[in-house]
Design an enzyme around this catalytic site. Structure first.
Site, short mmCIF file in Angstrom:
data_model
loop_
_atom_site.label_atom_id
_atom_site.label_comp_id
_atom_site.label_asym_id
_atom_site.label_seq_id
_atom_site.Cartn_x
_atom_site.Cartn_y
_atom_site.Cartn_z
N ARG A 1 -4.42 8.11 -8.33
CA ARG A 1 -4.24 6.74 -7.81
C ARG A 1 -4.93 5.80 -8.77
NH1 ARG A 1 -5.14 4.62 -1.73
NH2 ARG A 1 -3.10 5.64 -1.59
N HIS B 1 4.50 4.68 -4.36
CA HIS B 1 3.62 5.60 -3.62
C HIS B 1 4.53 6.66 -2.98
CE1 HIS B 1 0.39 7.23 -1.37
NE2 HIS B 1 -0.07 6.14 -0.77
N ARG C 1 -6.71 8.15 3.77
CA ARG C 1 -5.65 9.08 4.19
C ARG C 1 -5.10 9.92 3.04
NH1 ARG C 1 -5.98 5.23 7.59
NH2 ARG C 1 -6.28 4.04 5.71
N THR C 2 -4.73 9.24 1.96
CA THR C 2 -4.03 9.96 0.89
C THR C 2 -4.95 11.03 0.31
OG1 THR C 2 -2.77 7.96 0.46
CG2 THR C 2 -2.71 9.66 -1.24
N LYS D 1 -17.94 4.92 -19.14
CA LYS D 1 -18.36 4.94 -20.55
C LYS D 1 -17.24 4.48 -21.46
CE LYS D 1 -21.17 9.09 -19.72
NZ LYS D 1 -21.25 10.51 -20.10
C1 NCD Z 1 -1.27 2.38 1.49
C2 NCD Z 1 -1.53 2.23 0.00
O1 NCD Z 1 -2.57 2.67 -0.50
O2 NCD Z 1 -0.62 1.73 -0.66
N1 NCD Z 1 -2.20 3.21 2.12
C3 NCD Z 1 -1.92 4.54 2.22
O3 NCD Z 1 -1.86 5.24 1.25
N2 NCD Z 1 -1.63 5.02 3.45
C4 NCD Z 1 -1.06 1.10 2.19
C5 NCD Z 1 -2.07 0.00 2.09
O4 NCD Z 1 -3.10 0.15 1.45
O5 NCD Z 1 -1.81 -1.05 2.70
#
Ligand code: NCD
Length: 304
Positions: free
Chosen positions: A103, A131, A53-54, A82
């Site tokens: 991320r 997040h 999703r993100t 590397k």
């Molecule tokens: C979440 C995350 O990555 O923290 N997912 C997301 O970005 N929608 C939640 C999760 O992984 O449980």
């Protein structure tokens, strides 16, 4: 918006949040009006952890603003293999892009990386830390369904390792919200988050079961047990499978209860909930596009 980096929900004021949500609502109502607004803009994607999703909604967002992405791709095929440091990677990629989305499995990675770059850096999840952009789309969906003042919100599941929970809990301190935290004893909200909420004067209630609180809730935010963050698999197995809801569980809920989940779900929400009027988690995921468009628009600033 006066921030160049978005690393934590703690930095977001009520005004910041409302600016993003209002802009997102405008964009959702008339997406064509911004179709070329950031023509030529490039968003650098650096995902050191899995994402559906993100990552996809950030890609959709920049493309719907007329821009495009440059994507590091899987860690396995990048120079990280590397031995390149995160600081070096972001310093290089800032030369290729107008903003970065990061991320990373380590808590604090986004804050550290942001100190090395001049383009806006957005934290798309740092380990069990924060997040913040998930929070913006969560708030957008809560505002659509229940409003953001005088509401009672239950947050259930893995409150210890769930970064979406930490960000959401911080952001909700800007509003008149009673927060109910429902989890096993071992996955309670980290002390530092609880401390911040008390400092902010928020009403916080902690529970080990849902039954007594469910009838009072306007929103129930369910989360996945973050298996990948457990240092010990046996500890995970002790709590796995607890804190699930199904349509029968929701019989005692308010008719207007909104059920949210950042997704992916494993087994926390049974599929029979999807058909109820409570289920808003797919709409929540879809809201990621206009909300991230709004955020990028504010960070990239004006017409190019
Ligand atoms: C979440 C995350 O990555 O923290 N997912 C997301 O970005 N929608 C939640 C999760 O992984 O449980």
């Amino acid at each position: 918006m006066r921030h160049d980096h978005i690393t934590s929900a703690r930095q977001l004021t009520r005004e910041d949040i409302e600016a993003v949500l209002d802009r997102a609502a405008e964009i959702a109502a008339a997406p064509d009006a911004v179709a070329d607004r950031h023509a030529g803009a490039l968003l650098g994607l650096l995902f050191f952890e899995p994402s559906t999703r993100t990552k996809m909604s950030f890609s959709a967002a920049i493309k719907r603003l007329g821009g495009d992405v440059v994507d590091m791709g899987p860690v396995e095929s990048s120079s990280v293999k590397k031995g390149e440091s995160l600081a070096d990677t972001v310093r290089v990629v800032e030369g290729y892009a107008d903003a970065l989305v990061l991320r990373h499995p380590s808590e604090g990675a986004a804050t550290m990386a942001s100190e090395y770059v001049d383009v806006p850096l957005i934290n798309a999840g740092d380990g069990a830390g924060q997040h913040p952009t998930q929070t913006l789309l969560d708030l957008f969906t809560i505002r659509e369904n229940a409003g953001l003042d005088d509401v009672s919100i239950g947050i259930m599941g893995d409150l210890k390792y769930g970064r979406t929970v930490h960000s959401l809990a911080h952001a909700l301190t800007n509003f008149e919200v009673t927060q109910h935290f429902i989890s096993p004893e071992s996955l309670k909200l980290p002390r530092k988050v609880r401390y911040d909420l008390h400092q902010a004067g928020s009403t916080v209630k902690e529970h080990t079961g849902l039954e007594s609180t469910l009838p009072s809730l306007d929103v129930l935010y369910v989360t996945r047990i973050q298996r990948e963050r457990f240092p010990d698999e046996t500890e995970y197995r002790k709590v796995a499978g607890q804190y699930q809801i199904d349509a029968a569980t929701l019989a005692d809920a308010r008719e207007a209860l909104t059920v949210l989940h950042p997704l992916p779900r494993v087994d926390e929400i049974a599929y029979d909930v999807d058909a109820t009027a409570h289920a808003s988690y797919f709409r929540q995921a879809h809201n990621g596009v206009p909300v991230r468009m709004a955020l990028l628009d504010l960070l990239l600033g004006g017409e190019r």
